[in-house]
Write a protein that holds these residues in place. Structure first.
Motif, PDB file in Angstrom:
ATOM      1  N   LEU A  13       0.857  -1.185   0.000  1.00  0.00           N
ATOM      2  CA  LEU A  13       0.000   0.000   0.000  1.00  0.00           C
ATOM      3  C   LEU A  13       0.891   1.232   0.000  1.00  0.00           C
ATOM      4  CD1 LEU A  13      -2.366  -1.247   2.852  1.00  0.00           C
ATOM      5  CD2 LEU A  13      -2.541  -1.705   0.403  1.00  0.00           C
ATOM      6  N   SER A  14       0.305   2.394  -0.272  1.00  0.00           N
ATOM      7  CA  SER A  14       1.090   3.618  -0.125  1.00  0.00           C
ATOM      8  C   SER A  14       0.146   4.803  -0.044  1.00  0.00           C
ATOM      9  CB  SER A  14       2.038   3.795  -1.317  1.00  0.00           C
ATOM     10  OG  SER A  14       1.284   4.003  -2.476  1.00  0.00           O
ATOM     11  N   GLY A  15       0.656   5.887   0.536  1.00  0.00           N
ATOM     12  CA  GLY A  15      -0.139   7.104   0.586  1.00  0.00           C
ATOM     13  C   GLY A  15      -0.301   7.632   1.995  1.00  0.00           C
ATOM     14  N   GLU A  16      -1.336   8.462   2.156  1.00  0.00           N
ATOM     15  CA  GLU A  16      -1.577   9.142   3.435  1.00  0.00           C
ATOM     16  C   GLU A  16      -2.909   8.688   4.002  1.00  0.00           C
ATOM     17  OE1 GLU A  16      -1.733  13.297   2.544  1.00  0.00           O
ATOM     18  OE2 GLU A  16       0.455  13.484   2.383  1.00  0.00           O
ATOM     19  N   ILE A  17      -2.989   8.654   5.322  1.00  0.00           N
ATOM     20  CA  ILE A  17      -4.258   8.355   5.972  1.00  0.00           C
ATOM     21  C   ILE A  17      -4.397   9.264   7.191  1.00  0.00           C
ATOM     22  CG2 ILE A  17      -3.383   6.432   7.397  1.00  0.00           C
ATOM     23  CD1 ILE A  17      -6.092   4.977   6.589  1.00  0.00           C
ATOM     24  N   THR A  18      -5.595   9.794   7.406  1.00  0.00           N
ATOM     25  CA  THR A  18      -5.830  10.692   8.544  1.00  0.00           C
ATOM     26  C   THR A  18      -6.646   9.957   9.593  1.00  0.00           C
ATOM     27  OG1 THR A  18      -5.813  12.589   7.061  1.00  0.00           O
ATOM     28  CG2 THR A  18      -6.790  12.937   9.239  1.00  0.00           C
ATOM     29  N   PRO A  19      -6.161   9.894  10.826  1.00  0.00           N
ATOM     30  CA  PRO A  19      -6.937   9.191  11.847  1.00  0.00           C
ATOM     31  C   PRO A  19      -8.235   9.926  12.167  1.00  0.00           C
ATOM     32  CG  PRO A  19      -4.936  10.145  12.806  1.00  0.00           C
ATOM     33  CD  PRO A  19      -4.882  10.412  11.343  1.00  0.00           C
ATOM     34  N   GLN A  20      -9.241   9.161  12.538  1.00  0.00           N
ATOM     35  CA  GLN A  20     -10.530   9.731  12.945  1.00  0.00           C
ATOM     36  C   GLN A  20     -10.409  10.319  14.353  1.00  0.00           C
ATOM     37  OE1 GLN A  20     -12.745   6.018  12.946  1.00  0.00           O
ATOM     38  NE2 GLN A  20     -12.464   5.764  15.129  1.00  0.00           N
ATOM     39  N   GLY A  21     -11.444  11.044  14.779  1.00  0.00           N
ATOM     40  CA  GLY A  21     -11.504  11.487  16.172  1.00  0.00           C
ATOM     41  C   GLY A  21     -11.569  10.282  17.099  1.00  0.00           C
ATOM     42  N   ALA A  22     -11.125  10.478  18.332  1.00  0.00           N
ATOM     43  CA  ALA A  22     -10.960   9.356  19.253  1.00  0.00           C
ATOM     44  C   ALA A  22     -12.296   8.856  19.791  1.00  0.00           C
ATOM     45  CB  ALA A  22     -10.057   9.780  20.410  1.00  0.00           C
ATOM     46  N   LYS A  23     -12.579   7.586  19.534  1.00  0.00           N
ATOM     47  CA  LYS A  23     -13.835   6.975  20.003  1.00  0.00           C
ATOM     48  C   LYS A  23     -13.982   7.101  21.518  1.00  0.00           C
ATOM     49  CE  LYS A  23     -15.776   2.343  20.663  1.00  0.00           C
ATOM     50  NZ  LYS A  23     -15.246   1.760  21.893  1.00  0.00           N
ATOM     51  N   ASN A  24     -12.929   6.736  22.260  1.00  0.00           N
ATOM     52  CA  ASN A  24     -13.066   6.699  23.722  1.00  0.00           C
ATOM     53  C   ASN A  24     -13.168   8.092  24.329  1.00  0.00           C
ATOM     54  OD1 ASN A  24     -13.122   3.956  23.640  1.00  0.00           O
ATOM     55  ND2 ASN A  24     -10.989   3.668  24.238  1.00  0.00           N
ATOM     56  N   GLU A  25     -12.634   9.100  23.634  1.00  0.00           N
ATOM     57  CA  GLU A  25     -12.842  10.470  24.106  1.00  0.00           C
ATOM     58  C   GLU A  25     -14.279  10.905  23.834  1.00  0.00           C
ATOM     59  OE1 GLU A  25     -11.547  15.088  23.206  1.00  0.00           O
ATOM     60  OE2 GLU A  25     -10.155  13.515  22.590  1.00  0.00           O
ATOM     61  N   ALA A  26     -14.777  10.547  22.654  1.00  0.00           N
ATOM     62  CA  ALA A  26     -16.120  10.989  22.248  1.00  0.00           C
ATOM     63  C   ALA A  26     -17.179  10.555  23.255  1.00  0.00           C
ATOM     64  CB  ALA A  26     -16.455  10.433  20.870  1.00  0.00           C
ATOM     65  N   LEU A  27     -17.070   9.304  23.730  1.00  0.00           N
ATOM     66  CA  LEU A  27     -18.099   8.779  24.629  1.00  0.00           C
ATOM     67  C   LEU A  27     -18.164   9.593  25.923  1.00  0.00           C
ATOM     68  CD1 LEU A  27     -17.525   4.941  24.037  1.00  0.00           C
ATOM     69  CD2 LEU A  27     -19.222   6.427  22.956  1.00  0.00           C
ATOM     70  N   GLN A  28     -16.989  10.053  26.417  1.00  0.00           N
ATOM     71  CA  GLN A  28     -16.978  10.870  27.641  1.00  0.00           C
ATOM     72  C   GLN A  28     -17.490  12.285  27.379  1.00  0.00           C
ATOM     73  OE1 GLN A  28     -13.078  10.881  29.579  1.00  0.00           O
ATOM     74  NE2 GLN A  28     -12.572   9.002  28.527  1.00  0.00           N
ATOM     75  N   ILE A  29     -16.935  12.899  26.320  1.00  0.00           N
ATOM     76  CA  ILE A  29     -17.217  14.296  26.010  1.00  0.00           C
ATOM     77  C   ILE A  29     -18.709  14.507  25.720  1.00  0.00           C
ATOM     78  CG2 ILE A  29     -16.804  16.101  24.269  1.00  0.00           C
ATOM     79  CD1 ILE A  29     -14.381  15.745  26.056  1.00  0.00           C
ATOM     80  N   LEU A  30     -19.316  13.555  25.000  1.00  0.00           N
ATOM     81  CA  LEU A  30     -20.726  13.685  24.648  1.00  0.00           C
ATOM     82  C   LEU A  30     -21.616  13.635  25.886  1.00  0.00           C
ATOM     83  CD1 LEU A  30     -20.835  11.500  21.418  1.00  0.00           C
ATOM     84  CD2 LEU A  30     -21.171  13.969  21.541  1.00  0.00           C
ATOM     85  N   CYS A  31     -21.243  12.821  26.867  1.00  0.00           N
ATOM     86  CA  CYS A  31     -22.043  12.762  28.098  1.00  0.00           C
ATOM     87  C   CYS A  31     -21.932  14.074  28.879  1.00  0.00           C
ATOM     88  CB  CYS A  31     -21.601  11.585  28.955  1.00  0.00           C
ATOM     89  SG  CYS A  31     -21.985   9.983  28.201  1.00  0.00           S
ATOM     90  N   ALA A  32     -20.798  14.753  28.757  1.00  0.00           N
ATOM     91  CA  ALA A  32     -20.574  15.999  29.509  1.00  0.00           C
ATOM     92  C   ALA A  32     -21.512  17.127  29.072  1.00  0.00           C
ATOM     93  CB  ALA A  32     -19.117  16.448  29.377  1.00  0.00           C
ATOM     94  N   VAL A  33     -22.119  17.022  27.878  1.00  0.00           N
ATOM     95  CA  VAL A  33     -23.029  18.095  27.434  1.00  0.00           C
ATOM     96  C   VAL A  33     -24.256  18.173  28.350  1.00  0.00           C
ATOM     97  CG1 VAL A  33     -22.274  17.788  25.027  1.00  0.00           C
ATOM     98  CG2 VAL A  33     -24.441  16.763  25.767  1.00  0.00           C
ATOM     99  N   LEU A  34     -24.506  17.103  29.097  1.00  0.00           N
ATOM    100  CA  LEU A  34     -25.670  17.071  30.000  1.00  0.00           C
ATOM    101  C   LEU A  34     -25.463  17.927  31.254  1.00  0.00           C
ATOM    102  CD1 LEU A  34     -26.377  13.220  29.816  1.00  0.00           C
ATOM    103  CD2 LEU A  34     -27.796  15.029  28.821  1.00  0.00           C
ATOM    104  N   LEU A  35     -24.237  18.436  31.450  1.00  0.00           N
ATOM    105  CA  LEU A  35     -23.930  19.187  32.677  1.00  0.00           C
ATOM    106  C   LEU A  35     -24.364  20.652  32.618  1.00  0.00           C
ATOM    107  CD1 LEU A  35     -20.428  17.655  33.446  1.00  0.00           C
ATOM    108  CD2 LEU A  35     -22.364  17.666  35.031  1.00  0.00           C
ATOM    109  N   THR A  36     -24.785  21.121  31.440  1.00  0.00           N
ATOM    110  CA  THR A  36     -25.145  22.537  31.312  1.00  0.00           C
ATOM    111  C   THR A  36     -26.385  22.697  30.432  1.00  0.00           C
ATOM    112  OG1 THR A  36     -24.408  24.704  30.528  1.00  0.00           O
ATOM    113  CG2 THR A  36     -23.496  22.796  29.382  1.00  0.00           C
TER     114      THR A  36
END
Length: 435
Positions: A13-36
């Motif tokens: 294979l060859s070329g560039e790949i961009t990693p996605q946003g972090a799954k395990n961060e997303a699960l925490q951050i999304l729950c935090a929206v309930l605090l406000t």
């Protein structure tokens, strides 16, 4: 939803790949929206099943959600529907997702009550939730578990700060107790706290919202309770498990791959661990460049003994990448002992690799010895089934390096954690399709 990947392996294979946003961060951050009740905007959210399910649960709970663009959403939790949270429908939806447990801390802190069915998720051994509930009880909540309904409920007139010593450095446990403590009266100290970059991200986001958290990045978090939190903007880190996976993919397929925007200073020991297998991992600004290598040799310990790679809580090596390390070692020169300390039954997928021709001895549910083939006899294509998210990706990498055709079933497991993985691999030249 299609149900298998058909892969013809053995192509460089060859070329560039961009990693996605972090799954395990997303699960925490999304729950935090309930605090406000204010609007919170989050960017770089990965478009994967586990995260989308959590967004759907938030929407059903009454959070107003606006999509601003790819991976960019605004959330406004000013009117939460507790009738829904107590309904049979919620019981059914929230069981599908393990990350849903982190709605408990924010709901308890802001509304004095929280409910959750026993959550599901990966089949990688028992992951207990005791740490979460012990923490809430110490802050002053009453905990009730209805065994017939498998339903947890928490109530608290008022939460009070406390010194809490966690029995395990659980990431989701730390996040959950932290989110409850930010709105509690007085000072909370959480010792033996998890200190993953994703948890540091959560702490920084909460501080921008008006929380007072110190000790970020250490295992002792101090939280001075505040009366209320406001909105903020937050951009998520790239997913370090994906980054490690692409390093492994480059090595196994003898490919030159550039991994974009990896946020080097948050990768901990990951690059160095791959280097111990003899893989060249080069820093190119914020990118990782893995040059094409015909061979790579596993390092030994200084005294000449066989290298062991094991997982540990951060800043140790993440358990989510041990399956990738194991696959990569099958074609290295030398011998490696992989020791999976944190979860049982995560190594059972080695049966599939043995079918493909790998030389592996499974010592027990936690340890496997890999005798590398030094790319002299490539793995053979076969038909397999993905047991969990991380093993699924490891088998995918094995299949891409193997000679002949492989079929991987149960790819819903892979889709739970990796965004659009087949398209992104095809862009590197992989012969992979959904059937």
């Amino acid at each position: 939803m299609s149900n298998a990947f058909q892969i013809r392996g053995g192509k460089p294979l060859s070329g560039e790949i961009t990693p996605q946003g972090a799954k395990n961060e997303a699960l925490q951050i999304l729950c935090a929206v309930l605090l406000t009740s204010d609007e919170v905007r989050i960017k770089n959210i990965p478009d994967i099943k586990d995260v989308n399910q959590l967004i759907d649960i938030l929407k059903d709970m009454g959070v107003i959600i606006t999509k601003n663009g790819k991976g960019d959403y605004s959330f406004k939790a000013d009117n939460i529907n507790f009738d829904y949270i107590k309904s049979p429908e919620f019981k059914k939806n929230a069981t599908k997702l393990r990350g849903s447990v982190m709605i408990l801390g924010p709901l308890l802190a802001r509304y004095g009550e929280a409910y959750l069915p026993t959550p599901g998720g990966d089949k990688i051994g028992r992951r207990r939730l005791d740490t979460h509930f012990q923490g809430f009880v110490e802050l002053g909540a009453e905990f009730h578990f209805d065994e017939i309904e498998s339903f947890y409920s928490l109530q608290a007139k008022e939460l009070h700060g406390k010194f809490i010593l966690l029995e395990e450095a659980s990431v989701t446990g730390t996040a959950n107790i932290l989110m409850a403590a930010v709105l509690a009266k007085g000072k909370t100290r959480i010792y033996n706290a998890a200190c993953e970059p994703y948890l540091q991200q959560l702490c920084k986001m909460l501080n921008r919202m008006g929380a007072q958290i110190s000790g970020i990045g250490s295992n002792l978090l101090t939280i001075e309770g505040v009366n209320h939190l406001s909105g903020t903007d937050h951009t998520m880190l790239p997913d370090m498990v994906e980054i490690g996976s692409w390093i492994g993919l480059a090595a196994m397929t003898k490919s030159a791959i550039s991994i974009k925007n990896v946020n080097w200073n948050q990768l901990g020991v990951i690059p160095e661990t791959f280097r111990k297998l003899g893989i060249k991992v080069e820093k190119d600004g914020e990118d990782i460049y893995v040059p094409a290598q015909e061979f790579y040799t596993i390092n030994k310990f200084i005294d000449g003994s066989i290298l062991t790679i094991s997982d540990a809580p951060w800043p140790g090596f993440t358990p989510d990448l041990l399956s990738i390390i194991l696959v990569v070692a099958t074609q290295a020169k030398g011998t490696l002992l992989v020791h999976q300390k944190m979860f049982e039954s995560r190594l059972f997928f080695v049966d599939k690799l043995i079918d493909m021709g790998a030389q592996i001895i499974l010592c027990d549910p936690h340890r496997a010895t890999v005798v590398g083939l030094n790319h002299e006899s490539p793995l053979r294509g076969t038909t397999m089934t993905s047991p969990d998210i991380r093993a699924g990706n490891a088998l995918l990498i094995a299949a891409l390096s193997a000679e002949g055709e492989s079929l991987i079933y149960n790819i819903e497991q892979i889709d739970r954690g990796y965004e659009n993985i087949d398209d992104r691999l095809r862009a590197l030249g992989a012969d992979i399709r959904r059937i």
